[in-house]
Write a protein that holds these residues in place. Sequence first.
Motif, mmCIF file in Angstrom:
data_model
loop_
_atom_site.group_PDB
_atom_site.id
_atom_site.type_symbol
_atom_site.label_atom_id
_atom_site.label_comp_id
_atom_site.label_asym_id
_atom_site.label_seq_id
_atom_site.Cartn_x
_atom_site.Cartn_y
_atom_site.Cartn_z
ATOM 1 N N ALA A 160 0.811 -1.217 0.000
ATOM 2 C CA ALA A 160 0.000 0.000 0.000
ATOM 3 C C ALA A 160 0.846 1.269 0.000
ATOM 4 C CB ALA A 160 -0.936 -0.002 1.196
ATOM 5 N N LEU A 161 2.031 1.201 0.605
ATOM 6 C CA LEU A 161 2.871 2.394 0.719
ATOM 7 C C LEU A 161 4.044 2.394 -0.253
ATOM 8 C CD1 LEU A 161 2.913 2.701 4.626
ATOM 9 C CD2 LEU A 161 1.444 3.916 2.998
ATOM 10 N N SER A 162 4.063 1.438 -1.175
ATOM 11 C CA SER A 162 5.212 1.303 -2.067
ATOM 12 C C SER A 162 5.368 2.507 -2.993
ATOM 13 C CB SER A 162 5.105 0.008 -2.891
ATOM 14 O OG SER A 162 3.973 0.047 -3.745
ATOM 15 N N ARG A 163 4.291 3.223 -3.259
ATOM 16 C CA ARG A 163 4.367 4.387 -4.154
ATOM 17 C C ARG A 163 4.419 5.702 -3.385
ATOM 18 N NH1 ARG A 163 0.072 3.917 -8.936
ATOM 19 N NH2 ARG A 163 1.172 5.851 -9.477
ATOM 20 N N ALA A 164 4.448 5.607 -2.070
ATOM 21 C CA ALA A 164 4.525 6.819 -1.252
ATOM 22 C C ALA A 164 5.974 7.272 -1.109
ATOM 23 C CB ALA A 164 3.925 6.551 0.132
ATOM 24 N N GLY A 165 6.160 8.540 -0.858
ATOM 25 C CA GLY A 165 7.476 9.072 -0.555
ATOM 26 C C GLY A 165 7.846 8.794 0.894
ATOM 27 N N ARG A 166 8.798 9.536 1.405
ATOM 28 C CA ARG A 166 9.279 9.326 2.761
ATOM 29 C C ARG A 166 8.170 9.619 3.775
ATOM 30 N NH1 ARG A 166 14.307 8.993 5.375
ATOM 31 N NH2 ARG A 166 14.274 9.772 7.514
ATOM 32 N N ILE A 167 8.024 8.734 4.726
ATOM 33 C CA ILE A 167 7.018 8.893 5.781
ATOM 34 C C ILE A 167 7.736 8.872 7.134
ATOM 35 C CG2 ILE A 167 5.018 7.833 6.911
ATOM 36 C CD1 ILE A 167 4.201 6.733 4.155
ATOM 37 N N ASP A 168 7.768 10.024 7.793
ATOM 38 C CA ASP A 168 8.464 10.146 9.074
ATOM 39 C C ASP A 168 7.529 10.181 10.275
ATOM 40 O OD1 ASP A 168 11.116 10.149 8.100
ATOM 41 O OD2 ASP A 168 10.938 12.265 7.543
ATOM 42 N N SER A 169 6.220 10.266 10.014
ATOM 43 C CA SER A 169 5.257 10.274 11.123
ATOM 44 C C SER A 169 3.936 9.681 10.651
ATOM 45 C CB SER A 169 5.039 11.694 11.658
ATOM 46 O OG SER A 169 4.603 12.554 10.625
#
Length: 206
Positions: free
Chosen positions: A39-48
């Motif tokens: 689900a998050l493979s196309r998301a950028g950096r997630i810090d929170s």
Amino acid sequence: MRDLSEQEKFWQGDFGNQYVERNIGQPLVAASLAMFAKALSRAGRIDSVVELGTNAGNNLQALHQLLPQSELFGVEINESACVQARALGIAQIWQGSLFDFPRERTYDLSLSKGVLIHLAPELLATAYAQLYALSRRYILIAEYYNPAPVEVPYRGNSGKLFKRDFAGEMLDRYADLHLLDYGFVYHRDPQFPADDITWFLLEKRP
């Protein structure tokens, strides 16, 4: 202080406690990890990340493994679930209704997994507003999908489980939201079954 709805009291009480006990264990964490990885493979950096409806912390455990650098926050109404989620030592857990969680900051990702389906339809607009307001960039919705709203009997209870197009309703409601990706996890998946969950990754864009 506002009075909790009947539905909130339902999850706060004995039924919610039983739900916690049914939904813990490493196979569930592994299935969540597999789903989040896709689900998050196309998301950028997630810090929170903030999760509305954390339960005992299965999803937070999966996210901690997938995003070890991320600051994790959970919101949970059931006291027993909060105790177990806090004991993991991986996230800040706020006890109370997701409707009362303060919008003091934003998070790279706001998340709902198996929570919107249990909200009364008249509460959804407020839940959507929370997911939207708390998100700096991404919103992940992982729920039971149906093109039209439908109620499903749930363990002998009525008015406690609904299927609908939650993501579509959010896309219609907020013009700057865009669908980035979506997918489905089949309950007969040979490796990581997950109860026929459909997930949608939404992104805020200027």
